[in-house]
Design an enzyme around this catalytic site. Structure first.
Site, short mmCIF file in Angstrom:
data_model
loop_
_atom_site.label_atom_id
_atom_site.label_comp_id
_atom_site.label_asym_id
_atom_site.label_seq_id
_atom_site.Cartn_x
_atom_site.Cartn_y
_atom_site.Cartn_z
N HIS A 42 72.69 17.50 46.00
CA HIS A 42 71.98 15.95 46.05
C HIS A 42 73.22 15.22 45.66
O HIS A 42 73.83 15.36 44.62
CB HIS A 42 70.80 15.83 45.19
CG HIS A 42 69.57 16.92 45.32
ND1 HIS A 42 68.60 16.36 46.00
CD2 HIS A 42 69.64 18.17 45.11
CE1 HIS A 42 67.68 17.54 45.99
NE2 HIS A 42 68.25 18.50 45.73
N ASN B 230 70.44 22.29 42.59
CA ASN B 230 69.14 23.02 41.73
C ASN B 230 69.10 24.41 42.36
O ASN B 230 69.35 24.64 43.55
CB ASN B 230 67.70 22.44 42.44
CG ASN B 230 67.51 20.86 41.46
OD1 ASN B 230 67.89 20.76 40.57
ND2 ASN B 230 66.68 20.19 42.29
N HIS C 34 72.31 23.33 48.75
CA HIS C 34 72.26 21.76 48.99
C HIS C 34 72.71 21.17 47.65
O HIS C 34 72.31 21.49 46.82
CB HIS C 34 71.12 21.24 49.63
CG HIS C 34 69.94 21.59 48.97
ND1 HIS C 34 69.11 22.94 49.13
CD2 HIS C 34 68.97 20.88 47.90
CE1 HIS C 34 68.15 22.76 48.05
NE2 HIS C 34 67.96 21.55 47.40
N GLU D 220 63.41 23.99 46.19
CA GLU D 220 62.34 24.06 47.11
C GLU D 220 62.72 24.59 48.43
O GLU D 220 62.14 25.48 49.22
CB GLU D 220 61.80 22.85 47.14
CG GLU D 220 61.07 22.05 45.89
CD GLU D 220 59.66 22.61 45.57
OE1 GLU D 220 59.22 23.27 46.65
OE2 GLU D 220 59.24 22.33 44.82
N VAL D 221 64.05 24.38 48.75
CA VAL D 221 64.60 24.81 50.06
C VAL D 221 65.88 25.94 49.73
O VAL D 221 66.81 25.67 49.17
CB VAL D 221 65.25 23.48 50.68
CG1 VAL D 221 65.73 24.34 52.26
CG2 VAL D 221 64.17 22.59 51.00
N ASP E 288 68.01 12.28 52.21
CA ASP E 288 66.65 12.84 51.78
C ASP E 288 65.47 12.36 52.26
O ASP E 288 65.47 11.07 52.52
CB ASP E 288 66.78 12.90 50.29
CG ASP E 288 65.76 14.05 49.68
OD1 ASP E 288 66.27 15.11 49.29
OD2 ASP E 288 64.45 13.99 49.88
N ILE E 289 64.40 13.39 52.76
CA ILE E 289 63.26 12.55 53.48
C ILE E 289 62.40 11.98 52.28
O ILE E 289 61.82 10.96 52.72
CB ILE E 289 62.34 13.58 54.25
CG1 ILE E 289 61.67 13.03 54.99
CG2 ILE E 289 61.84 14.58 53.02
CD1 ILE E 289 61.04 14.07 55.99
#
Ligand code: 5GP
Length: 125
Positions: A112, A97, A110, A105-106, A39-40
Site C-alpha cells: 500500500h 500486511n 501488495h 485480506e488478499v 485501492d477500491i
C-alpha cells in the site's frame, strides 16, 4: 477474513484477476514486473496498491522464490509510482500486511502507498 500466508498461491484471488484483466481497476503504472492501481476503498487521499506480476502470496514468499530481476523491478516500481504521483516532497507511507495478525485480506503480495494527508502514528494508536 485474514488469509493464512503459509498457504500456496491461489490464482483465483482478486489481484490475480485484476492482473489478467478479468475485473477492472484504475491503473496508474505497469511494467514487466509490477502493476499499480488505486485501492477500491481508499484510507487516505492517496491510496495506491503496487503488486508484482508474479504469483507470490507475501513478502517472504516473494523474497524466497522471486528472481533478482523480479524483486528489483518491483522495488523500483514502488519508488517510481511514489515519484510520479508527486508524493516525495510531502512524504508518504508504505505498508505491506502479511498474514493473519496483520489482517492481510488478499493473498497476492501488495504494497500500500498512502499519502496526501498526515498519516498518524505508525500503528494507529
Ligand atoms: P490487505 O488488507 O490485504 O493488506 O489489503 C487489501 C486491499 O485491497 C484493501 O485496501 C482493499 O480495499 C483492496 N481491494 C480489495 N478488493 C479490491 C478490488 O477489487 N479492487 C481494488 N482496486 N482494490 C481492492
Amino acid at each position: 477474513m485474514p488469509i493464512d500466508a503459509t498457504k500456496p498461491y491461489d490464482p483465483s484471488n482478486i489481484f490475480a484477476r485484476i492482473l489478467r484483466g478479468e475485473i477492472p481497476s484504475k491503473r496508474i503504472y505497469e511494467d514487466d514486473h509490477a502493476l499499480a492501481f488505486h485501492d477500491i476503498n481508499p484510507q487516505a487521499p492517496v491510496h495506491i496498491l503496487v503488486i508484482p506480476k508474479g504469483a507470490y502470496v507475501s513478502w517472504d514468499d516473494f523474497s524466497e522464490r522471486g528472481s533478482d530481476e523480479e524483486i528489483a523491478g518491483f522495488i523500483r516500481a514502488v519508488g517510481k509510482v511514489a515519484r510520479d504521483m508527486g508524493l516525495v516532497a510531502r512524504g508518504y507511507r508504505l505498508l505491506a500486511n502479511i498474514g493473519r495478525l496483520a489482517g492481510q485480506e488478499v493473498p497476492h503480495l501488495h504494497v500500500h502507498i498512502f499519502g496526501g494527508q498526515p498519516l498518524g502514528p505508525m500503528l494507529g494508536r
